[in-house]
Design a protein around this motif. Structure first.
Motif, PDB file in Angstrom:
ATOM      1  N   ARG A  77       0.802  -1.042  -0.004  1.00  0.00           N
ATOM      2  CA  ARG A  77      -0.112   0.033  -0.135  1.00  0.00           C
ATOM      3  C   ARG A  77       0.805   1.351  -0.120  1.00  0.00           C
ATOM      4  NH1 ARG A  77      -5.548  -0.506   1.297  1.00  0.00           N
ATOM      5  NH2 ARG A  77      -6.211  -2.800   1.764  1.00  0.00           N
ATOM      6  N   ALA A  78       2.094   1.327   0.582  1.00  0.00           N
ATOM      7  CA  ALA A  78       2.931   2.500   0.778  1.00  0.00           C
ATOM      8  C   ALA A  78       3.261   2.973  -0.805  1.00  0.00           C
ATOM      9  CB  ALA A  78       4.354   2.261   1.570  1.00  0.00           C
ATOM     10  N   PRO A  79       3.061   4.188  -1.299  1.00  0.00           N
ATOM     11  CA  PRO A  79       3.470   4.676  -2.597  1.00  0.00           C
ATOM     12  C   PRO A  79       4.941   4.427  -2.815  1.00  0.00           C
ATOM     13  CG  PRO A  79       2.019   6.266  -1.407  1.00  0.00           C
ATOM     14  CD  PRO A  79       2.186   5.140  -0.456  1.00  0.00           C
ATOM     15  N   LEU A  80       5.775   4.413  -1.799  1.00  0.00           N
ATOM     16  CA  LEU A  80       7.105   4.268  -2.237  1.00  0.00           C
ATOM     17  C   LEU A  80       7.545   2.655  -2.011  1.00  0.00           C
ATOM     18  CD1 LEU A  80       9.022   7.374  -0.805  1.00  0.00           C
ATOM     19  CD2 LEU A  80       8.081   6.834  -3.126  1.00  0.00           C
ATOM     20  N   GLY A  81       6.643   1.805  -1.664  1.00  0.00           N
ATOM     21  CA  GLY A  81       6.758   0.404  -1.951  1.00  0.00           C
ATOM     22  C   GLY A  81       7.913  -0.195  -0.802  1.00  0.00           C
ATOM     23  N   GLY A 122       7.344  24.135  14.655  1.00  0.00           N
ATOM     24  CA  GLY A 122       5.909  23.721  14.842  1.00  0.00           C
ATOM     25  C   GLY A 122       5.316  22.792  14.020  1.00  0.00           C
ATOM     26  N   GLN A 123       6.096  21.909  13.134  1.00  0.00           N
ATOM     27  CA  GLN A 123       5.727  21.304  12.035  1.00  0.00           C
ATOM     28  C   GLN A 123       5.878  19.766  12.437  1.00  0.00           C
ATOM     29  OE1 GLN A 123       4.248  22.726   9.673  1.00  0.00           O
ATOM     30  NE2 GLN A 123       4.520  24.391  10.971  1.00  0.00           N
ATOM     31  N   ASP A 124       4.935  18.833  11.830  1.00  0.00           N
ATOM     32  CA  ASP A 124       5.305  17.410  11.906  1.00  0.00           C
ATOM     33  C   ASP A 124       5.887  17.032  10.591  1.00  0.00           C
ATOM     34  OD1 ASP A 124       5.034  14.921  12.986  1.00  0.00           O
ATOM     35  OD2 ASP A 124       2.984  14.815  11.900  1.00  0.00           O
ATOM     36  N   LEU A 125       6.898  16.161  10.434  1.00  0.00           N
ATOM     37  CA  LEU A 125       7.404  15.776   9.290  1.00  0.00           C
ATOM     38  C   LEU A 125       7.016  14.229   9.030  1.00  0.00           C
ATOM     39  CD1 LEU A 125       8.756  15.961   6.431  1.00  0.00           C
ATOM     40  CD2 LEU A 125      11.011  15.828   7.858  1.00  0.00           C
ATOM     41  N   ALA A 126       6.122  13.685   8.249  1.00  0.00           N
ATOM     42  CA  ALA A 126       6.001  12.445   8.307  1.00  0.00           C
ATOM     43  C   ALA A 126       7.038  11.799   7.423  1.00  0.00           C
ATOM     44  CB  ALA A 126       4.435  12.250   7.556  1.00  0.00           C
ATOM     45  N   VAL A 127       7.418  10.744   7.795  1.00  0.00           N
ATOM     46  CA  VAL A 127       8.705   9.607   7.202  1.00  0.00           C
ATOM     47  C   VAL A 127       7.982   8.668   6.868  1.00  0.00           C
ATOM     48  CG1 VAL A 127      10.918   9.205   7.002  1.00  0.00           C
ATOM     49  CG2 VAL A 127      10.449  10.993   8.373  1.00  0.00           C
ATOM     50  N   ASP A 128       7.055   8.385   6.104  1.00  0.00           N
ATOM     51  CA  ASP A 128       6.234   7.232   5.923  1.00  0.00           C
ATOM     52  C   ASP A 128       5.985   6.388   4.387  1.00  0.00           C
ATOM     53  OD1 ASP A 128       4.648   8.882   4.755  1.00  0.00           O
ATOM     54  OD2 ASP A 128       2.862   8.390   5.943  1.00  0.00           O
ATOM     55  N   GLY A 129       6.810   7.011   3.574  1.00  0.00           N
ATOM     56  CA  GLY A 129       6.916   6.403   2.129  1.00  0.00           C
ATOM     57  C   GLY A 129       5.516   6.882   1.584  1.00  0.00           C
ATOM     58  N   GLY A 130       4.681   7.807   2.130  1.00  0.00           N
ATOM     59  CA  GLY A 130       3.487   8.225   1.665  1.00  0.00           C
ATOM     60  C   GLY A 130       2.281   7.513   2.047  1.00  0.00           C
ATOM     61  N   MET A 131       2.370   6.607   3.113  1.00  0.00           N
ATOM     62  CA  MET A 131       1.222   5.997   3.601  1.00  0.00           C
ATOM     63  C   MET A 131       0.176   6.976   4.052  1.00  0.00           C
ATOM     64  SD  MET A 131      -0.018   3.186   4.016  1.00  0.00           S
ATOM     65  CE  MET A 131       1.250   1.823   4.205  1.00  0.00           C
ATOM     66  N   LEU A 132       0.375   7.961   4.481  1.00  0.00           N
ATOM     67  CA  LEU A 132      -0.640   8.972   5.025  1.00  0.00           C
ATOM     68  C   LEU A 132      -1.431   9.747   4.002  1.00  0.00           C
ATOM     69  CD1 LEU A 132       0.750  10.777   8.197  1.00  0.00           C
ATOM     70  CD2 LEU A 132      -0.859   9.159   8.068  1.00  0.00           C
ATOM     71  N   ALA A 133      -0.968   9.326   2.794  1.00  0.00           N
ATOM     72  CA  ALA A 133      -1.595   9.701   1.565  1.00  0.00           C
ATOM     73  C   ALA A 133      -2.523   8.609   1.031  1.00  0.00           C
ATOM     74  CB  ALA A 133      -0.757  10.255   0.210  1.00  0.00           C
ATOM     75  N   THR A 134      -2.573   7.579   1.619  1.00  0.00           N
ATOM     76  CA  THR A 134      -3.448   6.635   1.077  1.00  0.00           C
ATOM     77  C   THR A 134      -4.675   6.154   1.761  1.00  0.00           C
ATOM     78  OG1 THR A 134      -2.417   4.795   2.576  1.00  0.00           O
ATOM     79  CG2 THR A 134      -1.349   5.239   0.578  1.00  0.00           C
ATOM     80  N   PRO A 135      -5.645   5.875   1.468  1.00  0.00           N
ATOM     81  CA  PRO A 135      -7.029   5.469   2.237  1.00  0.00           C
ATOM     82  C   PRO A 135      -6.847   4.704   3.434  1.00  0.00           C
ATOM     83  CG  PRO A 135      -7.227   5.177  -0.199  1.00  0.00           C
ATOM     84  CD  PRO A 135      -5.695   5.178   0.149  1.00  0.00           C
ATOM     85  N   GLY A 136      -5.994   4.109   3.366  1.00  0.00           N
ATOM     86  CA  GLY A 136      -5.373   3.120   4.748  1.00  0.00           C
ATOM     87  C   GLY A 136      -4.683   1.944   4.388  1.00  0.00           C
ATOM     88  N   TRP A 137      -4.119   1.320   5.113  1.00  0.00           N
ATOM     89  CA  TRP A 137      -3.380   0.054   5.238  1.00  0.00           C
ATOM     90  C   TRP A 137      -3.686  -1.239   6.154  1.00  0.00           C
ATOM     91  CZ3 TRP A 137       0.454  -1.732   8.728  1.00  0.00           C
ATOM     92  CH2 TRP A 137       0.624  -0.705   9.798  1.00  0.00           C
TER      93      TRP A 137
END
Length: 265
Positions: free
Chosen positions: A221-225, A250-265
């Motif tokens: 599911r992760a866009p970067l696979g 004050g920022q949150d940097l997600a390092v998730d291979g794009g998972m938060l851009a997907t509908p779910g996993w």
């Protein structure tokens, strides 16, 4: 599943950095990337087991053999006053403090129905309360000097997308994201930047064997696979510590291979 490791890191040779929980997989990866960027690193370990002690001192030796400056500092962050003592020890060992990575934490598995109040309180105290105390002590130690000073919390994408049996962990990580924003607001006038790095699923030895269905689902599911590596998390922390991030707080940097851009996993 391998990350690109040949990364040109920014020069952090003037920085003195404390990394908590550095005897573990993600923490040691963060410490290695800071050392590779030239920073002087205080490697925190809890010291509750021979394995933890050995891991911390082995890492320090490795970093020194590569030409870096590293020291081991011990603290059980569950003990009252330990956070302030840890910061004091790091300041003495490094000659000052420019940055703090709040990585130490625990991740027990328990459903809400199974979780006792004591277990709930332990997770929040370790994963959130200790970060409050460490950040408070670190900010005081950094003072008002005209230089690049910062604090980075290791949160999780579970701060916004919890997994089953992780309620206490997810709540604590969500608290870290908000703490960073509140701290950024209050510490900004002193020139201290505060951000969070939120990893996705991080690879570690034995994970694919212990949880094959979860790893397979993530990769599919992760866009970067692929899964994240400790280097990926460390690189993100180094980026936020660099002068290139001088106007990021004050920022949150997600390092998730794009998972938060997907509908779910």
């Amino acid at each position: 599943m391998n990350a690109v490791r040949d990364v040109q890191l920014p020069d952090l040779s003037a920085q003195r950095v404390l990394v908590t929980g550095a005897s573990g997989g993600v923490g040691s990866g963060i410490a290695r990337r800071f050392a590779a960027a030239g920073a002087h690193v205080a490697v925190h370990y809890r010291g509750a087991s021979a394995a933890s002690i050995d891991a911390a001192f082995t890492l320090v030796e490795e970093l020194r053999e590569r030409g870096g400056v590293a020291v081991a500092v011990r603290a059980d962050l569950g003990e009252p006053g330990s956070a302030a003592r840890l910061v004091d020890e790091a300041v003495r060992a490094l000659g000052g403090l420019d940055g703090l990575v709040n990585n130490a934490g625990i991740q027990p598995l328990a459903t809400l129905a199974e979780t006792s109040r004591e277990e709930w309180d332990e997770v929040l105290a370790t994963n959130l309360g200790a970060v409050f105390e460490l950040s408070q002590a670190a900010a005081a130690a950094m003072g008002d000097a005209e230089c690049n000073r910062w604090i980075t919390h290791i949160a999780s994408i579970e701060a916004s997308r919890p997994a089953p049996a992780h309620a206490h962990y997810a709540v604590a990580k969500a608290g870290l994201v908000m703490h960073a924003r509140a701290a950024a607001l209050e510490l900004g006038p002193a020139g201290i930047r505060v951000n969070t790095v939120s990893p996705g699923l991080v690879d570690r030895p034995g994970l694919a064997e212990a949880w094959p269905e979860g790893v397979e689902s993530w990769i599919a599911r992760a866009p970067l696979g692929r899964l994240a590596t400790a280097d990926d998390i460390g690189n993100a922390c180094v980026l936020l510590a660099s002068p290139a991030a001088a106007f990021i707080t004050g920022q949150d940097l997600a390092v998730d291979g794009g998972m938060l851009a997907t509908p779910g996993w």
